[in-house]
Design an enzyme around this catalytic site. Sequence first.
Site, PDB file in Angstrom:
ATOM      1  N   HIS A  96      -8.274   1.706  -3.964  1.00 23.93           N
ATOM      2  CA  HIS A  96      -9.480   1.388  -3.017  1.00 23.93           C
ATOM      3  C   HIS A  96      -9.974   2.776  -2.791  1.00 23.93           C
ATOM      4  CE1 HIS A  96      -9.920   0.483   1.505  1.00 23.93           C
ATOM      5  NE2 HIS A  96     -11.131   0.532   1.002  1.00 23.93           N
ATOM      6  N   GLY A 125       1.180  -2.094   4.135  1.00 22.07           N
ATOM      7  CA  GLY A 125       1.392  -0.704   4.056  1.00 22.07           C
ATOM      8  C   GLY A 125       2.719  -0.753   4.915  1.00 22.07           C
ATOM      9  N   SER A 126       2.530  -0.619   6.323  1.00 28.07           N
ATOM     10  CA  SER A 126       3.560  -0.144   7.182  1.00 28.07           C
ATOM     11  C   SER A 126       4.677  -1.391   6.969  1.00 28.07           C
ATOM     12  CB  SER A 126       3.293  -0.044   8.401  1.00 28.07           C
ATOM     13  OG  SER A 126       1.708   0.046   8.624  1.00 28.07           O
ATOM     14  N   MET A 141     -11.973   4.900  -0.782  1.00 27.28           N
ATOM     15  CA  MET A 141     -12.697   5.425   0.657  1.00 27.28           C
ATOM     16  C   MET A 141     -13.388   6.521   0.327  1.00 27.28           C
ATOM     17  SD  MET A 141      -9.720   3.827   3.122  1.00 27.28           S
ATOM     18  CE  MET A 141      -8.564   3.673   1.922  1.00 27.28           C
ATOM     19  N   SER A 171       0.709  -1.239  -0.045  1.00 26.43           N
ATOM     20  CA  SER A 171      -0.109   0.028  -0.167  1.00 26.43           C
ATOM     21  C   SER A 171       1.023   1.423   0.044  1.00 26.43           C
ATOM     22  CB  SER A 171      -0.950  -0.160   1.279  1.00 26.43           C
ATOM     23  OG  SER A 171      -1.470   1.340   1.322  1.00 26.43           O
ATOM     24  N   HIS A 183      -1.318  -0.987  -4.172  1.00 27.91           N
ATOM     25  CA  HIS A 183      -2.620  -0.766  -3.709  1.00 27.91           C
ATOM     26  C   HIS A 183      -2.672   0.585  -3.368  1.00 27.91           C
ATOM     27  CE1 HIS A 183      -6.275  -1.822  -1.029  1.00 27.91           C
ATOM     28  NE2 HIS A 183      -5.788  -0.972  -0.397  1.00 27.91           N
ATOM     29  N   PHE A 223      -6.547   5.064   8.152  1.00 28.56           N
ATOM     30  CA  PHE A 223      -5.164   5.152   8.559  1.00 28.56           C
ATOM     31  C   PHE A 223      -4.366   3.980   8.385  1.00 28.56           C
ATOM     32  CE2 PHE A 223      -7.759   8.076  10.729  1.00 28.56           C
ATOM     33  CZ  PHE A 223      -7.217   9.520  10.718  1.00 28.56           C
ATOM     34  N   ASP A 271      -7.017  -6.131   4.132  1.00 29.45           N
ATOM     35  CA  ASP A 271      -6.465  -4.712   4.197  1.00 29.45           C
ATOM     36  C   ASP A 271      -6.473  -4.041   5.538  1.00 29.45           C
ATOM     37  OD1 ASP A 271      -5.510  -2.301   3.755  1.00 29.45           O
ATOM     38  OD2 ASP A 271      -7.007  -1.641   2.428  1.00 29.45           O
ATOM     39  N   GLY A 272      -5.101  -4.143   6.300  1.00 32.79           N
ATOM     40  CA  GLY A 272      -5.270  -3.394   7.549  1.00 32.79           C
ATOM     41  C   GLY A 272      -4.460  -4.600   8.453  1.00 32.79           C
ATOM     42  N   GLY A 273      -3.234  -3.972   9.086  1.00 29.34           N
ATOM     43  CA  GLY A 273      -2.609  -4.685   9.705  1.00 29.34           C
ATOM     44  C   GLY A 273      -2.098  -5.847   9.704  1.00 29.34           C
ATOM     45  N   MET A 278     -12.149  -5.512   4.959  1.00 28.99           N
ATOM     46  CA  MET A 278     -11.101  -4.489   5.800  1.00 28.99           C
ATOM     47  C   MET A 278     -10.780  -5.303   7.279  1.00 28.99           C
ATOM     48  SD  MET A 278     -10.455  -1.986   3.930  1.00 28.99           S
ATOM     49  CE  MET A 278      -9.654  -1.193   5.500  1.00 28.99           C
ATOM     50  N   MET A 292      -8.601   8.651   0.035  1.00 26.47           N
ATOM     51  CA  MET A 292      -9.514   8.941   1.196  1.00 26.47           C
ATOM     52  C   MET A 292     -10.116  10.585   0.670  1.00 26.47           C
ATOM     53  SD  MET A 292      -6.975   7.611   4.171  1.00 26.47           S
ATOM     54  CE  MET A 292      -6.441   5.951   4.103  1.00 26.47           C
ATOM     55  N   GLY A 298      -1.058   1.502   9.786  1.00 28.49           N
ATOM     56  CA  GLY A 298      -0.377   1.294  11.023  1.00 28.49           C
ATOM     57  C   GLY A 298      -1.283   0.797  12.033  1.00 28.49           C
ATOM     58  N   ASP A 314      -4.622   3.961  -1.964  1.00 25.30           N
ATOM     59  CA  ASP A 314      -5.743   4.150  -1.006  1.00 25.30           C
ATOM     60  C   ASP A 314      -6.174   5.706  -1.183  1.00 25.30           C
ATOM     61  OD1 ASP A 314      -6.301   1.780   0.806  1.00 25.30           O
ATOM     62  OD2 ASP A 314      -3.917   2.160   1.481  1.00 25.30           O
TER      63      ASP A 314
HETATM   64  C1  DX5 Z   1      -6.372   1.505   5.643  1.00 24.56           C
HETATM   65  C2  DX5 Z   1      -5.938   1.599   4.390  1.00 24.56           C
HETATM   66  C3  DX5 Z   1      -4.820   0.547   4.113  1.00 24.56           C
HETATM   67  C4  DX5 Z   1      -3.704   0.849   4.881  1.00 24.56           C
HETATM   68  C5  DX5 Z   1      -2.853  -0.464   5.439  1.00 24.56           C
HETATM   69  O1  DX5 Z   1      -7.578   2.670   5.665  1.00 24.56           O
HETATM   70  O2  DX5 Z   1      -6.958   0.930   3.662  1.00 24.56           O
HETATM   71  O3  DX5 Z   1      -4.451   0.179   2.980  1.00 24.56           O
HETATM   72  O4  DX5 Z   1      -2.718   1.411   4.062  1.00 24.56           O
HETATM   73  O5  DX5 Z   1      -2.007   0.081   6.006  1.00 24.56           O
HETATM   74  P1  DX5 Z   1      -1.120  -0.995   6.942  1.00 24.56           P
HETATM   75  O6  DX5 Z   1      -0.715  -2.339   6.492  1.00 24.56           O
HETATM   76  O7  DX5 Z   1      -0.276  -0.233   7.703  1.00 24.56           O
HETATM   77  O8  DX5 Z   1      -2.214  -1.566   8.127  1.00 24.56           O
HETATM   78 ZN    ZN Z   2      -6.820  -0.010   1.621  1.00 22.95          ZN
END
Ligand code: DX5
Ligand code: ZN
Length: 230
Positions: free
Chosen positions: A79, A207-208, A81, A21, A46, A156, A185-187, A150, A50, A158, A48
């Site tokens: 994605h 992402g992170s 959002m 991401s 990916h 966000f 997606d996420g964590g 999700m 927003m 991280g 994101d």
């Molecule tokens: C959150 C995003 C994710 C985000 C994931 O709203 O949709 O794609 O970048 O980030 P990590 O992998 O750091 O949880």
């Molecule tokens: Zn995403």
Amino acid sequence: MPTATQDTWPLATPRIRIAPSLLAADFARLADDVAKIEAAGAEILHLDIMDGHFVPNISFGIPVIEKLRQVSRLFFDTHLMITEPVRYAEPFVKAGSDLLTFHIEVSHEPLRVVDHIRGAGARVGVTLNPGTEVSALREVVASVDLVLVMSVWPGFGGQTFIASTLDKCRALRGLLRADQRLEVDGGIGPDTVAAVVRAGADTLVAGSAVFGRADPGGAMRELERLAGRA
Ligand code: DX5
Ligand code: ZN
């Protein structure tokens, strides 16, 4: 009615893929960061988006995708959002998005959203927030190319992985065809990647755990290795 999606598309073959991401990349050096994961064998980026309405944050938009399209051959998994996916579908596709994922929470007529995105020339994904039941996708699940679960509340990077996501993945895997991708997606990181794969996910946004590391390419390959152990 939306067309069936059993024809071949770049992600039709089931395989575990890490989707880095961009949100966690260095925004002053986007092209360099993207080149690193591309050189390490990534297939997907990916993106994101927003809007500050659907989620309490603003990320980046169409001109960034347009510029990255000129320097990358990756599959652009976008994605959205945003509260108005239909309004912005065409400009995102023109900018170079290969797939647009919309949120079921803002789509009262999801089959029309699917049709609209296909008409604009992209593949289609649908996603659901941690608080939304799988049954909300009933009407649309056969018509999309990808379902994104999700595993954090969107907005966000991280955040900590929400464990109840795994039940949703198991339920969805049983509903999807082999050519449809199940993305989470996420964590996602070294501690969670194997569990989501065991639950049936094949496309893992990180992402992170990729761009937040000193060596994004190496971090991505390590996640692939850990996913393979599931
Ligand atoms: C959150 C995003 C994710 C985000 C994931 O709203 O949709 O794609 O970048 O980030 P990590 O992998 O750091 O949880
Ligand atoms: Zn995403």
